[in-house]
Structure formats: C-alpha cells, structure tokens
Motif scaffolding. Structure first.
Motif, mmCIF file in Angstrom:
data_model
loop_
_atom_site.group_PDB
_atom_site.id
_atom_site.type_symbol
_atom_site.label_atom_id
_atom_site.label_comp_id
_atom_site.label_asym_id
_atom_site.label_seq_id
_atom_site.Cartn_x
_atom_site.Cartn_y
_atom_site.Cartn_z
ATOM 1 N N LYS A 1 30.492 17.756 30.343
ATOM 2 C CA LYS A 1 31.252 16.782 29.558
ATOM 3 C C LYS A 1 30.876 15.372 30.008
ATOM 4 C CE LYS A 1 33.687 19.865 27.283
ATOM 5 N NZ LYS A 1 33.536 20.059 25.825
ATOM 6 N N ILE B 1 31.454 17.465 34.819
ATOM 7 C CA ILE B 1 31.940 16.254 34.151
ATOM 8 C C ILE B 1 31.230 15.064 34.766
ATOM 9 C CG2 ILE B 1 33.935 14.809 33.600
ATOM 10 C CD1 ILE B 1 35.719 17.234 33.994
ATOM 11 N N ASP C 1 31.934 12.490 25.016
ATOM 12 C CA ASP C 1 33.098 13.257 24.594
ATOM 13 C C ASP C 1 34.374 12.430 24.553
ATOM 14 O OD1 ASP C 1 32.016 16.149 24.526
ATOM 15 O OD2 ASP C 1 31.337 15.403 26.462
ATOM 16 N N LEU D 1 39.258 16.381 26.796
ATOM 17 C CA LEU D 1 37.895 16.921 26.772
ATOM 18 C C LEU D 1 37.824 18.284 26.093
ATOM 19 C CD1 LEU D 1 36.573 15.988 30.337
ATOM 20 C CD2 LEU D 1 35.713 15.139 28.153
#
Length: 567
Positions: free
Chosen positions: A59, A298, A327, A439
C-alpha cells in the motif's frame, strides 16, 4: 501532553541507534545489498530491486498538507509519526523522505528530519552532508556548466549561441549575491563573458532527474536529454551533444542508491534526493519508493508544500514515472494553520506569534476551513482517499479541533488527531488505525490529464481544476515558448506550475480558497531530462538569501565534537 520538551537535536542525540544491518533485516534487505556509511547510515544497492515481494502489492500512502504557513504544519514529522504508529500496530511499514538542503538548514528553517519524538536519526547526518548525494548533484551539474562554457570558447559559429544559454551553476548554500553574475571576465583565454547566475542545488534539473530515474540506464538517458540552450537558429543543444552526459552519470552512479536510516523507534526510513518544491517535484526518489514497496507492506512518503503543488506533482509527474498507484493521501492541518488562513492574523517567518493566535477561538478556525476543504477536493479529484490529520499542539483547545472534525464529517472524510511530536508512534495510534481502515477500501486513482493533451490545455486544466482559477493568461513569450516546445516534440510531457506555495492561487496574499482570479503565465521553460515543461507564474526565487540572523550563527561544536544549535 507536556507543554515543553527537549529540543529536536537533544532528543535525537539522546537516542540509542540500532545497528543499521538489523534495521535493514526488518525491512527484508539482506546485508549483501548494503553499503555502509559510518554508524547508523547505509546505502541500499540497486540489486535490492531484484528481490520481488510476495503476496499482494504494498500500500502506498502520500502525506500532503493544507497551504503552508510560516508556522509549519509538520508534514515530515507526521510522515515519521504515522510510520511509527503503523509499525506499533504490527504493520511492516517504511517511510521515504527527501533529504534536506543545507541552504535552508543554515538559513531560517533549521533541521528537517522530523521533530520531537517523530524523527529520523542520526539527525545531524541527515541535515549535514549525509552520504554526499547533494555534492554529487552539484558536481555533475557544474561539470555540464563548465562544458557549456568550454563549448562557447572553442565552438563553431553554428553551435551553441552564448545569448541563448539557459544552464546556470548551482551550490548548496543560500547566497543572494550569486543570483546574477557575470562570468568569463579577463583575457580571451579565460572564457566568453556573459551574464549567468547560481541556483541552489535543490533547484537543479539534475536533482529532479536523480529523483525520477528508475535505473542507471534511465539516469544516463535522462542526463543526455538535458537542454542547455539553443543555436542561433533555435535548435536545442543537449548534454549529449556536448559529450557531458556520460561523465555526469559516472559522478551520480552512487548517488542513485537510496540512503537507509531509522526512526527514533528503530523502524526503517529511506532518505533520498531533495528537489525544490516550487519549480520541481518536491518529492523523494522513485528508486527509494520502489525498493520500499518491494519489501514493505505499507510505504509512507511525503509530497512538498500543499496538495495543490506537492500532491498534484506527485500524482501527475512522479506516479507517471514509477507507474505506481497511491492508495491514501493524508492531509496535515493544524489549528494554527486554519487560523492563519482566516486572514485575521499577521504572521511572519522568524517573528513571535501574535498572542491572540493561541487564545481559544473556534470562529477563527472556521474562517480558515475553506483551505482545508479545497485540499480535500484536490485529493479526491485524483480518485485517492483523503484522511485528515490534525497535528495537535499543547496550546490547542478541544473546541478548535471540533470544528475541523465537523467539517470532515460533513464532507465524508475520516479525521484523526495526532500527538506524535510529543508521544512518538503512540501519539499517532488513532491516525495509524484510521489509515489502516481506509487502505482496505482501495483507490480509484486517475491522472488529471492525458499526456496527449496540448501543453496549454494541461496548464489550464491544473489552474482551473486544482487551483480554482477562472482560466489562464498567457504572455506572448509564454505562448511562443509553448508553441516551440510542441513543434520540437515536447508536447507529450506533463507540466509543472511554478507559483507561490503560500496560496492556492498565484498571489501569496490571497488566503483560504480564492475564487474569481486568473493564473498569469509569464514564461515557460523546458526540463527535458526531468521530463516536464514548467510554467513560471510569479517571481520564483531559485537561490534563497539568508535572514538577518541565520541559523548558521547558532550552529557550532561542543568540546566533545557534538553538533549544537542545529534545531
């Protein structure tokens, strides 16, 4: 929350650093990919890109902000704090940030590695040289400048025209006396006399090229495409034409490797590149993000200035270069910033805050909320999920936070209050939880414009759909420049708008979300190596000056050789 804390430098110097190899191991980068630079710093070899991640794609979170004020909204601090909060929640997260320029470090800004208990360390190394990447950019840029003047000295009549040279020199120091200079004075063998000048290294196109390059091969090709001027007939002259690009690439070979450091809580942080926010992308490097995305779950990165400038360029320029999809965008705001955007306070850099600014006054916060709402709209225009982070200060009042939260609720946007500067990752727990939840929704990202759109329409699209202008006013010089770039084959490039960062408009005196104005485009310039055309919309300083009492006067060494006075 405490009302006073040790200085950022004191906090950083009190930290116990983990071995950088252990930090790399947590990220999933093996020792064989590390190139150590003393204690606590290592470069990551580009071979680390060859290790593909398993499972779903990582992400990608970008941290942006409302329109900047002289008070500072804490974007970098929030980026670090959010990452620390995500790690505390069990996420495999990494932050990627720009390296600060030494010019502002010794000028008025001081350090730029985060703040309080949400910093990247060693803080002194980040702000002072680090691994020498800025110096490599300076050397590569000035090598090309030297070869430009060598071409003028030895060149043929149909070669580079000294009246049409656009390549200046750079240095990583704030020095207003170098903005405009005359070079080549003296006897004939000392060169061709002409007007020129210096920019700060962060404003170099070479810095942007380093930022956007995806490989050594891409770096080499981009350097060759740099346009340094034209012939008398108007034909572009490139670094490749002068035979300079190969040597420039050699100088920059090691600088392309991102720098691995750590947060105060021992998590991984990649610090790489530092392009100017006004006339360039204002982001960290593509390579750093690619390595982070290949190993973490992430990745939190930062875009310079407000969403109108930093986030738009992140989406339309950087994301095109790396082919990655963001995102979530975290929009940082503060109570003080909203009061500043009310237009009811006279706030100047380096001056004491007006006492009334710290008094409880939710009406003043409400008066500035149009600016936050505009930045939320900008993020949504790209199909990215916005999350508002209120960077809380001890002097804030609950009623003032409440009006920001009410705006977000009315717009259907998640909002979290964060106290990461005072409490580290724990203080960003609510923000981390909110980001994790958002997310899960997935992005519907889209660029603002297609590259096939004519350059003038791209500029107008940014002006009207991002800045809220009624349209653009092209000067005859700008109109001719755009037509020339189209004729030369550069019409398929994205655009960057060089304007003030102190307003969504082109007028730094206009607060909030101005309407009923038009964007004046004074001239346009080409950054062919970086891969965009930029429009000059105002008086852009690419070489800052020093204030009356620069931070350099406070920086020193103590008897043990430790840095003092940095921030």
């Amino acid at each position: 929350m405490p009302t006073s804390m040790p200085s950022d430098l004191e906090i950083a110097q009190a930290a116990t650093l983990r071995p950088i190899s252990d930090v790399a191991a947590d990220l999933g980068v093996d020792e064989e990919h590390l190139e150590h630079y003393g204690r606590g710093v290592a470069k990551i070899e580009l071979t680390a890109l060859g290790a593909p991640r398993s499972g779903d794609r990582a992400k990608y979170v970008v941290v942006t902000a409302v329109t900047p004020t002289p008070l500072g909204e804490g974007k970098t601090t929030t980026s670090v704090g959010l990452t620390q909060g995500l790690v505390a929640r069990g996420a495999k997260a990494v932050v990627t940030l720009r390296q600060p320029s030494m010019g502002p470090t010794f000028g008025i800004k001081g350090g730029a590695a985060g703040g309080g208990y949400s910093q990247v360390v060693p803080m002194e190394r980040i702000n002072l040289h680090l691994t020498g990447d800025f110096h490599a950019v300076t050397a590569a840029h000035n090598l090309l400048a030297a070869m430009v003047d060598n071409e003028l000295h030895h060149g043929s009549p149909d070669g580079l025209d000294p009246r049409n040279v656009t390549w200046r020199r750079v240095i990583d120091v704030n020095d207003r006396a170098l903005r405009n200079v005359v070079i080549g004075l003296g006897p004939r063998l000392d060169g061709v006399p002409r007007e020129s000048g210096f920019d700060i290294t962060a404003a170099s196109e070479v810095m942007v090229i380093l930022t956007l390059s995806t490989s050594l091969e891409d770096l080499r090709q981009r350097l060759g495409r740099i346009v340094v001027g034209t012939t008398a007939a108007g034909k572009p002259v490139t670094a490749e034409d002068l035979g300079a690009a190969g040597a420039m690439a050699v100088i920059l070979k090691d600088a392309l490797k991102p720098n691995l450091l750590q947060t105060l809580e021992g998590g991984p942080a990649l610090i790489h590149c530092g392009p100017f926010g006004n006339i360039a992308t204002g982001t960290s490097s593509v390579i750093a993000d690619q390595i982070a995305l290949a190993h973490a779950d992430i990745v939190v990165t930062e875009a310079g200035f407000g969403a109108d400038m930093g986030a738009e360029r992140f989406f339309d320029v950087k994301c095109r270069s790396e082919g990655l999809i963001p995102d979530v965008a975290v929009i940082v705001t503060t109570v003080r910033a909203m009061k500043a955007h009310s237009g009811r306070y006279d706030i100047k850099p380096g001056k004491d805050l007006p006492p009334a600014l710290l008094e409880e006054n939710p009406d003043d916060v409400t008066a500035g909320l149009a600016n936050l709402a505009a930045h939320i709209g900008i993020v949504r225009r790209f199909g990215v999920i916005p999350v508002v982070a209120i960077n809380a200060f001890p002097q804030d009042h609950p009623s003032e936070h409440a009006v920001i939260q009410q705006l977000c609720e009315g717009l259907g946007v998640r909002c979290a209050t964060a106290r990461h500067a005072a409490e580290g990752g724990l203080g960003a727990a609510d923000l981390a939880d909110t980001v994790l939840e958002e997310l899960e929704k997935g992005s519907s990202f889209e660029y603002l414009y297609p590259l096939s759109m004519p350059l003038v329409e791209k500029i107008e699209t940014v002006a009207t759909q991002i800045y809220g202008a009624d349209g653009i006013d092209l000067s005859p010089t700008a109109a001719r420049g755009l037509a020339s770039y189209e004729d030369l084959g550069y019409g398929g490039l994205p655009v960057v708008i060089a304007k003030t960062h102190l307003s969504i408009s082109s007028d730094p005196q206009l607060h909030g979300a101005p309407v009923g104005w038009r964007l004046p485009v004074r001239e346009v310039r080409l950054a062919a190596g970086a891969g965009y055309v930029y429009a000059i919309c105002g008086d852009m300083r690419t070489m800052p000056g020093l204030p009356k009492h620069p931070n350099a006067q406070r920086i020193d060494l103590d008897a043990d050789g430790r840095v003092t006075g940095l921030f």
